[in-house]
Design a protein around this motif. Structure first.
Motif, PDB file in Angstrom:
ATOM      1  N   ILE A  21       0.849  -1.198   0.000  1.00 50.63           N
ATOM      2  CA  ILE A  21       0.000   0.000   0.000  1.00 50.63           C
ATOM      3  C   ILE A  21       0.879   1.239   0.000  1.00 50.63           C
ATOM      4  O   ILE A  21       0.665   2.172  -0.789  1.00 50.63           O
ATOM      5  CB  ILE A  21      -0.949   0.005   1.219  1.00 50.63           C
ATOM      6  CG1 ILE A  21      -1.971  -1.119   1.116  1.00 50.63           C
ATOM      7  CG2 ILE A  21      -1.653   1.359   1.348  1.00 50.63           C
ATOM      8  CD1 ILE A  21      -2.746  -1.379   2.395  1.00 50.63           C
ATOM      9  N   ASP A  22       1.873   1.254   0.869  1.00 46.38           N
ATOM     10  CA  ASP A  22       2.782   2.396   0.968  1.00 46.38           C
ATOM     11  C   ASP A  22       3.531   2.635  -0.345  1.00 46.38           C
ATOM     12  O   ASP A  22       3.733   3.774  -0.755  1.00 46.38           O
ATOM     13  CB  ASP A  22       3.772   2.162   2.113  1.00 46.38           C
ATOM     14  CG  ASP A  22       4.616   3.375   2.406  1.00 46.38           C
ATOM     15  OD1 ASP A  22       4.043   4.484   2.525  1.00 46.38           O
ATOM     16  OD2 ASP A  22       5.843   3.222   2.529  1.00 46.38           O
ATOM     17  N   ARG A  23       3.916   1.554  -1.017  1.00 45.30           N
ATOM     18  CA  ARG A  23       4.652   1.677  -2.277  1.00 45.30           C
ATOM     19  C   ARG A  23       3.785   2.261  -3.390  1.00 45.30           C
ATOM     20  O   ARG A  23       4.247   3.077  -4.192  1.00 45.30           O
ATOM     21  CB  ARG A  23       5.161   0.295  -2.689  1.00 45.30           C
ATOM     22  CG  ARG A  23       6.121   0.311  -3.870  1.00 45.30           C
ATOM     23  CD  ARG A  23       6.499  -1.093  -4.285  1.00 45.30           C
ATOM     24  NE  ARG A  23       5.414  -1.800  -4.942  1.00 45.30           N
ATOM     25  CZ  ARG A  23       5.028  -1.592  -6.198  1.00 45.30           C
ATOM     26  NH1 ARG A  23       5.598  -0.675  -6.930  1.00 45.30           N
ATOM     27  NH2 ARG A  23       4.044  -2.301  -6.715  1.00 45.30           N
ATOM     28  N   GLN A  24       2.511   1.883  -3.435  1.00 48.20           N
ATOM     29  CA  GLN A  24       1.643   2.284  -4.548  1.00 48.20           C
ATOM     30  C   GLN A  24       0.882   3.579  -4.325  1.00 48.20           C
ATOM     31  O   GLN A  24       0.607   4.296  -5.287  1.00 48.20           O
ATOM     32  CB  GLN A  24       0.588   1.203  -4.805  1.00 48.20           C
ATOM     33  CG  GLN A  24       1.077  -0.034  -5.450  1.00 48.20           C
ATOM     34  CD  GLN A  24      -0.089  -0.951  -5.780  1.00 48.20           C
ATOM     35  OE1 GLN A  24      -1.185  -0.507  -6.123  1.00 48.20           O
ATOM     36  NE2 GLN A  24       0.144  -2.248  -5.674  1.00 48.20           N
ATOM     37  N   LYS A  25       0.508   3.853  -3.087  1.00 45.39           N
ATOM     38  CA  LYS A  25      -0.401   4.968  -2.825  1.00 45.39           C
ATOM     39  C   LYS A  25       0.254   6.298  -3.174  1.00 45.39           C
ATOM     40  O   LYS A  25       1.362   6.583  -2.733  1.00 45.39           O
ATOM     41  CB  LYS A  25      -0.826   4.967  -1.354  1.00 45.39           C
ATOM     42  CG  LYS A  25      -1.931   5.935  -1.053  1.00 45.39           C
ATOM     43  CD  LYS A  25      -2.429   5.758   0.361  1.00 45.39           C
ATOM     44  CE  LYS A  25      -3.571   6.718   0.630  1.00 45.39           C
ATOM     45  NZ  LYS A  25      -4.125   6.509   1.967  1.00 45.39           N
ATOM     46  N   PRO A  26      -0.423   7.122  -3.951  1.00 38.82           N
ATOM     47  CA  PRO A  26       0.137   8.425  -4.308  1.00 38.82           C
ATOM     48  C   PRO A  26       0.305   9.308  -3.062  1.00 38.82           C
ATOM     49  O   PRO A  26      -0.505   9.275  -2.150  1.00 38.82           O
ATOM     50  CB  PRO A  26      -0.904   9.042  -5.243  1.00 38.82           C
ATOM     51  CG  PRO A  26      -1.840   7.954  -5.589  1.00 38.82           C
ATOM     52  CD  PRO A  26      -1.735   6.897  -4.552  1.00 38.82           C
TER      53      PRO A  26
END
Length: 105
Positions: free
Chosen positions: A78-83
């Motif tokens: 989630i942290d990697r993808q979330k803008p």
């Protein structure tokens, strides 16, 4: 533990929670077919697991290390993808004014 394994573990722990089971199954299916899953699906899955007490149950049942091993990969993805939202910038003309010193605001 990788994301696919973590999602499968969450799916296994969600038997008593149909909404969570549906989200976990969807995330797992996307990982199997596409090799990735959207962060919004993962975020919804974590929110549902938290709201239904599955995070606490996993912690009680397996301990904190296992809880982190299961939910950590999901949270990292989630942290990697979330803008990241843009930072608010302060106007240079107001940069020197503190809200505490300026009673008019």
């Amino acid at each position: 533990m990788d994301l696919k394994d973590a999602t499968l573990m969450i799916l296994g722990e969600s038997a008593d929670h149909p909404g969570l089971a549906k989200l976990a199954q969807s995330a797992y299916d996307q990982l199997i077919t596409d090799g990735h899953v959207d962060y919004r699906v993962l975020s919804d899955m974590i929110a549902e697991a938290s709201g239904k007490g599955v995070l606490r149950a996993v912690n009680r049942k397996y301990g904190p290390a296992a809880r982190d091993a299961i939910f950590g990969p999901v949270l990292r993805e989630i942290d990697r993808q979330k803008p990241v939202p843009p930072r608010r910038t302060v106007s240079p003309a107001l940069a020197h004014v503190s809200g505490a010193r300026h009673a008019g605001w």
